[in-house]
Design an enzyme around this catalytic site. Structure first.
Site, PDB file in Angstrom:
ATOM      1  CB  ALA A  23      -0.944  -0.011   1.207  1.00  0.00           C
ATOM      2  CB  THR A  27       0.525   6.342   0.510  1.00  0.00           C
ATOM      3  OG1 THR A  27       1.937   6.102   0.447  1.00  0.00           O
ATOM      4  CG2 THR A  27      -0.150   5.208   1.269  1.00  0.00           C
ATOM      5  CG  ASP A 103      -3.556   0.875  -6.850  1.00  0.00           C
ATOM      6  OD1 ASP A 103      -2.833   0.360  -7.725  1.00  0.00           O
ATOM      7  OD2 ASP A 103      -3.130   1.217  -5.734  1.00  0.00           O
ATOM      8  CG  HIS A 118      -4.056  -8.752  -1.671  1.00  0.00           C
ATOM      9  ND1 HIS A 118      -3.658  -7.872  -0.690  1.00  0.00           N
ATOM     10  CD2 HIS A 118      -3.554  -9.960  -1.305  1.00  0.00           C
ATOM     11  CE1 HIS A 118      -2.951  -8.523   0.230  1.00  0.00           C
ATOM     12  NE2 HIS A 118      -2.877  -9.780  -0.132  1.00  0.00           N
ATOM     13  CB  CYS A 153     -28.110 -14.861 -12.726  1.00  0.00           C
ATOM     14  SG  CYS A 153     -26.913 -14.359 -11.463  1.00  0.00           S
TER      15      CYS A 153
END
Length: 255
Positions: A23, A27, A103, A118, A153
């Site tokens: 992360a 930032t 991101d 992730h 669906c």
């Protein structure tokens, strides 16, 4: 503490590097991290809005939190560090980027070989029928409703990110492990190395005889085992590394 010049020298000697990002890499593009005092989880319980149990229980509530966040991620721009890693890949100094970030900033910044551990906001899955929706399709739906629906669906689709309570994508994790075991240098950028199983990847490199370098503003569990640790912002540091390595390459005479 190490320097950008030392990182460049290490990449030159032990590269091409595999880069593991967290992360802290994003930032500097204005995206909040998760666990700091000002991070995302300081204001909301992740198990209420970002766990698979919460999604199955109340997908609309999850999307009321998640929908606006997608817009914020897309508004962010790749920073100098993302651009530098792409340049280092093009010049042969970086083998691949393994990221915990969702991101898309590495891909948008020009990196070609990106392993997303992730998941990402690239696509969205229907847990009912298995169909997938694209980012563009979901954004169009979010203009008119709070939660996007499966075109096949009609069920609310799940963000294509790994939620609490879910396993990491097996193919991505397997590739990351192969890369980290084979590389002569693992460069960790902007990750606290606290979240497992990703936190075990530097150990794979070390056990295989590779070196680990860390570029992070805060301490990590691997600092004592790293060949060099740089406590500087990732963007300008990586830009300096790329300038040193790529400028040198451009000055070499043609064969």
């Amino acid at each position: 503490m190490g320097t950008a010049a030392e990182l460049a020298s290490l990449i030159r000697e032990r590269g091409p590097a595999v880069v593991l990002t967290g992360a802290g890499m994003s930032t500097e593009s204005g995206i909040p991290d998760f666990r700091s005092a000002a991070g995302i989880w300081a204001e909301v319980d992740p198990f209420e809005v970002a766990s698979i149990d919460a999604f199955r229980r109340d997908p609309l509530r999850v999307w009321r939190w998640y929908g606006p966040r997608i817009g914020g991620l897309l508004a962010a721009e790749p920073n100098a560090g993302h651009l530098a890693l792409a340049e280092l890949e093009r010049s042969g100094h970086v083998r691949a980027v393994v990221t915990q970030n969702i991101d898309l900033l590495h891909s948008r910044g020009g990196s070609e070989d990106v392993v997303e551990l992730h998941g990402s906001i690239r696509q969205f899955a229907c847990l009912a029928c298995g169909a997938r929706e694209t980012l563009d399709g979901v954004l169009a739906q979010l203009d008119v409703r709070e939660a996007p629906l499966c075109g096949a669906c009609g069920t609310i689709v799940k963000p294509g990110v790994v939620m609490f309570g879910e396993l990491l994508p097996a193919d991505a994790m397997a590739r990351a492990e192969v890369l980290c075991r084979a590389t002569g240098l693992l460069l960790v950028v902007g990750s606290s190395l606290q979240v497992w199983p990703v936190a075990g990847l530097p150990a794979d490199t070390l056990r295989s005889g590779g070196a680990v370098a860390i570029l992070n503003l805060e301490e990590t569990p691997y600092d004592a085992d790293a060949t060099t640790v740089v406590r500087e912002p990732s963007g300008p540091t990586l830009a300096e590394v790329a300038q040193a390595l790529c400028a040198r390459a451009s000055r070499r005479p043609s064969p």
